[in-house]
Design a protein around this motif. Sequence first.
Motif, mmCIF file in Angstrom:
data_model
loop_
_atom_site.group_PDB
_atom_site.id
_atom_site.type_symbol
_atom_site.label_atom_id
_atom_site.label_comp_id
_atom_site.label_asym_id
_atom_site.label_seq_id
_atom_site.Cartn_x
_atom_site.Cartn_y
_atom_site.Cartn_z
ATOM 1 N N VAL A 1 0.845 -1.198 0.000
ATOM 2 C CA VAL A 1 0.000 0.000 0.000
ATOM 3 C C VAL A 1 0.880 1.248 0.000
ATOM 4 O O VAL A 1 0.652 2.186 -0.781
ATOM 5 N N VAL A 2 1.911 1.250 0.836
ATOM 6 C CA VAL A 2 2.792 2.428 0.903
ATOM 7 C C VAL A 2 3.501 2.655 -0.438
ATOM 8 O O VAL A 2 3.591 3.778 -0.924
ATOM 9 N N VAL A 3 3.963 1.553 -1.064
ATOM 10 C CA VAL A 3 4.629 1.678 -2.367
ATOM 11 C C VAL A 3 3.666 2.272 -3.394
ATOM 12 O O VAL A 3 4.018 3.174 -4.164
ATOM 13 N N ALA A 4 2.426 1.784 -3.393
ATOM 14 C CA ALA A 4 1.434 2.296 -4.350
ATOM 15 C C ALA A 4 1.189 3.783 -4.118
ATOM 16 O O ALA A 4 1.155 4.573 -5.070
ATOM 17 N N LEU A 5 1.023 4.173 -2.839
ATOM 18 C CA LEU A 5 0.773 5.591 -2.553
ATOM 19 C C LEU A 5 1.974 6.437 -2.959
ATOM 20 O O LEU A 5 1.816 7.538 -3.491
ATOM 21 N N ALA A 6 3.184 5.909 -2.735
ATOM 22 C CA ALA A 6 4.385 6.653 -3.121
ATOM 23 C C ALA A 6 4.458 6.808 -4.637
ATOM 24 O O ALA A 6 4.828 7.873 -5.156
ATOM 25 N N THR A 7 4.070 5.747 -5.355
ATOM 26 C CA THR A 7 4.086 5.820 -6.820
ATOM 27 C C THR A 7 3.117 6.892 -7.309
ATOM 28 O O THR A 7 3.453 7.712 -8.169
ATOM 29 N N VAL A 8 1.901 6.849 -6.764
ATOM 30 C CA VAL A 8 0.884 7.810 -7.181
ATOM 31 C C VAL A 8 1.340 9.239 -6.864
ATOM 32 O O VAL A 8 1.202 10.153 -7.685
ATOM 33 N N THR A 9 1.917 9.419 -5.669
ATOM 34 C CA THR A 9 2.392 10.754 -5.290
ATOM 35 C C THR A 9 3.486 11.221 -6.251
ATOM 36 O O THR A 9 3.472 12.365 -6.724
ATOM 37 N N THR A 10 4.427 10.322 -6.554
ATOM 38 C CA THR A 10 5.501 10.683 -7.474
ATOM 39 C C THR A 10 4.948 11.046 -8.846
ATOM 40 O O THR A 10 5.344 12.042 -9.458
ATOM 41 N N SER A 11 4.008 10.220 -9.307
ATOM 42 C CA SER A 11 3.389 10.464 -10.608
ATOM 43 C C SER A 11 2.741 11.853 -10.626
ATOM 44 O O SER A 11 2.899 12.618 -11.587
ATOM 45 N N VAL B 1 15.937 9.421 -19.749
ATOM 46 C CA VAL B 1 16.590 8.427 -18.901
ATOM 47 C C VAL B 1 16.158 8.602 -17.445
ATOM 48 O O VAL B 1 15.869 7.623 -16.748
ATOM 49 N N VAL B 2 16.066 9.851 -16.993
ATOM 50 C CA VAL B 2 15.617 10.094 -15.616
ATOM 51 C C VAL B 2 14.203 9.535 -15.423
ATOM 52 O O VAL B 2 13.926 8.841 -14.434
ATOM 53 N N ALA B 3 13.321 9.799 -16.404
ATOM 54 C CA ALA B 3 11.946 9.298 -16.298
ATOM 55 C C ALA B 3 11.935 7.766 -16.256
ATOM 56 O O ALA B 3 11.195 7.157 -15.475
ATOM 57 N N TYR B 4 12.776 7.161 -17.078
ATOM 58 C CA TYR B 4 12.822 5.693 -17.158
ATOM 59 C C TYR B 4 13.309 5.099 -15.837
ATOM 60 O O TYR B 4 12.755 4.115 -15.344
ATOM 61 N N VAL B 5 14.334 5.711 -15.259
ATOM 62 C CA VAL B 5 14.876 5.202 -13.999
ATOM 63 C C VAL B 5 13.833 5.330 -12.883
ATOM 64 O O VAL B 5 13.616 4.397 -12.113
ATOM 65 N N ILE B 6 13.150 6.478 -12.824
ATOM 66 C CA ILE B 6 12.098 6.642 -11.810
ATOM 67 C C ILE B 6 11.021 5.582 -12.010
ATOM 68 O O ILE B 6 10.560 4.950 -11.057
ATOM 69 N N SER B 7 10.638 5.369 -13.268
ATOM 70 C CA SER B 7 9.533 4.434 -13.527
ATOM 71 C C SER B 7 9.959 2.984 -13.305
ATOM 72 O O SER B 7 9.123 2.092 -13.325
ATOM 73 N N SER B 8 11.260 2.725 -13.135
ATOM 74 C CA SER B 8 11.706 1.353 -12.863
ATOM 75 C C SER B 8 11.742 1.054 -11.360
ATOM 76 O O SER B 8 11.695 -0.097 -10.944
ATOM 77 N N PHE B 9 11.863 2.117 -10.554
ATOM 78 C CA PHE B 9 12.108 1.942 -9.124
ATOM 79 C C PHE B 9 10.918 1.312 -8.396
ATOM 80 O O PHE B 9 11.067 0.359 -7.629
ATOM 81 N N PHE B 10 9.718 1.832 -8.664
ATOM 82 C CA PHE B 10 8.538 1.356 -7.926
ATOM 83 C C PHE B 10 8.142 -0.073 -8.299
ATOM 84 O O PHE B 10 7.819 -0.870 -7.404
ATOM 85 N N LEU C 1 -6.917 1.846 -20.433
ATOM 86 C CA LEU C 1 -8.309 1.766 -19.997
ATOM 87 C C LEU C 1 -8.680 3.010 -19.184
ATOM 88 O O LEU C 1 -9.698 3.645 -19.415
ATOM 89 N N GLY C 2 -7.825 3.375 -18.233
ATOM 90 C CA GLY C 2 -8.126 4.516 -17.379
ATOM 91 C C GLY C 2 -7.804 5.841 -18.046
ATOM 92 O O GLY C 2 -8.462 6.848 -17.808
ATOM 93 N N GLY C 3 -6.802 5.855 -18.883
ATOM 94 C CA GLY C 3 -6.404 7.100 -19.536
ATOM 95 C C GLY C 3 -4.930 7.384 -19.316
ATOM 96 O O GLY C 3 -4.524 7.685 -18.197
ATOM 97 N N THR C 4 -4.129 7.267 -20.388
ATOM 98 C CA THR C 4 -2.693 7.522 -20.248
ATOM 99 C C THR C 4 -2.447 9.016 -20.053
ATOM 100 O O THR C 4 -3.219 9.842 -20.510
ATOM 101 N N GLY C 5 -1.370 9.321 -19.366
ATOM 102 C CA GLY C 5 -0.985 10.713 -19.206
ATOM 103 C C GLY C 5 -1.729 11.430 -18.090
ATOM 104 O O GLY C 5 -1.471 12.595 -17.827
ATOM 105 N N THR C 6 -2.676 10.740 -17.434
ATOM 106 C CA THR C 6 -3.342 11.350 -16.281
ATOM 107 C C THR C 6 -2.881 10.612 -15.021
ATOM 108 O O THR C 6 -2.411 9.485 -15.099
ATOM 109 N N VAL C 7 -3.014 11.263 -13.864
ATOM 110 C CA VAL C 7 -2.587 10.624 -12.621
ATOM 111 C C VAL C 7 -3.603 9.563 -12.198
ATOM 112 O O VAL C 7 -3.251 8.457 -11.783
ATOM 113 N N ALA C 8 -4.892 9.897 -12.346
ATOM 114 C CA ALA C 8 -5.942 9.003 -11.861
ATOM 115 C C ALA C 8 -6.189 7.836 -12.804
ATOM 116 O O ALA C 8 -6.647 6.777 -12.374
ATOM 117 N N GLY C 9 -5.871 8.007 -14.087
ATOM 118 C CA GLY C 9 -6.174 6.999 -15.093
ATOM 119 C C GLY C 9 -5.689 5.600 -14.743
ATOM 120 O O GLY C 9 -6.484 4.657 -14.695
#
Lengths: 322, 287, 249
Positions: free
Chosen positions: A166-176, A210-219, A254-262
Amino acid sequence: MIRVRAPFLPALLVVLAVVAALPLAVNNNSLREELFLMFMLITLASSINIIMGYTGYVSFGHIVFFGLGGYFAFYLMQNFNAHFLVAALAGAIPASAIALVIGVPILRLRGAYFALATIGINEAMRTAINNFEPFGGAVGMFFNFSVYDTYGGARNAALLAYGVMVVVALATVTTSYLIRRSKFGLSLMAIREDQDVAMVVGIDPARAKVVAYVISSFFPALAGATFFFKNGIIEPGVAFDLLRSIESLVMCVLGGTGTVAGPIVGAALYEWLRGFLITTPALANFQLFLAGLLLLVVVLFVTAGLVGWLRNRYPVLRAYIQ
Amino acid sequence: MSVDALVPSAIDGLMLGFVYGLAAMGLTLIFGVMRVINLSHGPVIALGMFVVYVLFTGAGVNPYLGLIAAAGLGILFGVAIYFVAVDRIINAPELTTLLATYSVNLMIVGVATSVFTTTPRAVDISLGSVGGSGVTILGTHAVAVAIAIAGAALLYAILFRTRIGKSIRAVANNRAAAELMGIDSRRVLALSFGIGTSLAMTSGALLSTLFSFTPLSGATYEVKSFVIVVLGGLGNPTGALVGGIVLGLLEGVSTVFIPVSWVPVLEYVIFIAILLVRPTGLLGARA
Amino acid sequence: MILQVDAVTVRFGGLVACDAATFAVEEGEILGLIGPNGAGKTTLFNAINGVHRPRSGRIVFRREEITGLRPFQVARRGVARAYQVVRPLNDLSVIANVTVGACFGRENLSLGAARTVAEEVLASLGLADKAEVPAGKLNVAQKKRLELGRALAARPALLLADEVLAGLNPQEVSAMLAVFRSLRERGVTVIMIEHLMHAVMNVCDRVVVLDYGKKIAEGSPQVVSSDPKVVEAYLGDPKAAQRFLEEAT
């Protein structure tokens, strides 16, 4: 981009936290298992969204970081008796370092070539680990039950894993969310729209990507560590499952790319639908067929995804749903 | 294995390579004409296997007659996939067409696994063998090579000797210009998707005479097709055939030197390396 | 002197798109870059802002050599570019497009400050009411203004404007010319590639004429337009020559 007019992030985090607390409050274990999976999928989908939705690079084999994080952490726990929390972090860091190393060359590729390369990397990693004896080769690795003693038994270990997921998911969403609202996020979106223009206005695309890719690999790496800690077994086919990778892309769309909530909406909807299909006897066999049909309908007719569609249909919502 | 095994392994690999190449030609044709990476490629290969299987076990139809049926059904099925899943989004960004063809993949696998389950099936056929002194060639292998070559030749005849082929090449080259010349590009795209699908199903039909299979078997060959297509250059049918042969040989020969389980690792590493160093493939993209 | 282009040559295979082009731009002036189609004007812009690396020659911007720098490095030193074919970031809002210009250029502003600049720029270009519209939905004239706005938001020291007037109606052209005059008042140096000769005569302080990648004339608009070499260059392109002669007089 739009200035904060509504407390979107706090509201979103509160909703997710309340949902996460639900199975604990009513002491329902099967619900907790379902939500464990859902928060994992939210993590995967939101992470992919950073590189795909914001930056425009379709990382088909993104699950490779889930697998790597899982393997590294598992290895540390099994061979060095590392505490799960330490192992998860210590596993995610090399996974992201690998993202840095492979990101530099493959992010030069555009469009379909990048997508194919990410598939290749995931498959190369899966087949290599199949042969890598320290990680158990094709058989994989599994825990002695005594491993869970440190955490007060398997039951408590499962609870800990749930909390961490749960904490990892919340951290991902916050980062996004923070990326989307930042100057860095704006540079990613400029790259998505037109890389040459981005470069001419002063953005260094190679670096930003590259920065975006590295961040998106961490979670995903953290999620992998958590998933396999709870699982007690790790093997190449499950860790580097291309189908799961593509499923997280589907959730995003399905939810919508490029949005936080999607990706959150997409992950929840997809999981709910899958659960519904599996538990309805008449439909159980056609689960995959219906999932495909649903995806096709979304791709053909609701291109922006549910959240994107809502934002386009009711512009008022733009201030409230990111 | 020893170096003595080199020649027979190379021959085995070479023969399989033609069959791989045939499937890859289908994938590369579709990409070359409409810039779509067809993620339903694998399940379509599996469908080819099951067409032969059903006709053979159900009605006793000779597998090679079944193969002709698979090729014909492939055209119809490919045209259908095009109009249902691809036509509407043909000009959309890559992700959209990737996901649309992937949705077709899910649908085919969903139906096929509920009808056929995932129990391995086989088409029991033997055509004897020829040879001696350490080199034996199975009849089924020899016929598979002959049919794969015939399929490739047929594709070339269509592309370079017929009006339809001319319009396919025109649309591949420049769709807007082809339309200005009076070519109905939708029909050409649909037909190209049909031909590409037919090649994949034919290849699947051949594979069914060589190995056992399940509805999920297509995935392995799909990934091989990707490797081959990148080897030979995205969109280049000749490249796909050559790439297929190279991959087949590589698979055969490398088992002499490294354990079988390392072969796929080698394939993927080559795949990534080519994408990075020479993304147009060894023979250049689009002939 | 803000920019010195010294014997810059750009080749594509056997084609010499820019052949030892040499000229200087003074601080605060508006320089017109004219010449028949294919004369190498856009290539020269690409060489200045780092899209193409010159085969030989030097480009010096504010006493610093910038030859061979990457486009984003040139941008950060204060060179902005408006494209001939508009390239809006379609899915982003109009204000986001302009904010991109303000954020990453010379000033390296924070997001908030960049947005304030973007609002000012949009107001000055008459696009304020379109701020939240996706850029892809603007009409051509609005996209042209947006293209210029994105470049201006960087508060550049040097603006490379590539045919920003093409495709506009006379009213829109005079509105754009007013923008250029206000730029001169603010001390922004501009190099404009332009086919509309009356616009060039109207706002440019000086004109450089290119033909087949070579500089064939340089001077005040009046002097250049009566230079026989220039008229001859345009005669290769009869339509352009006619337009050139009509508009210059």
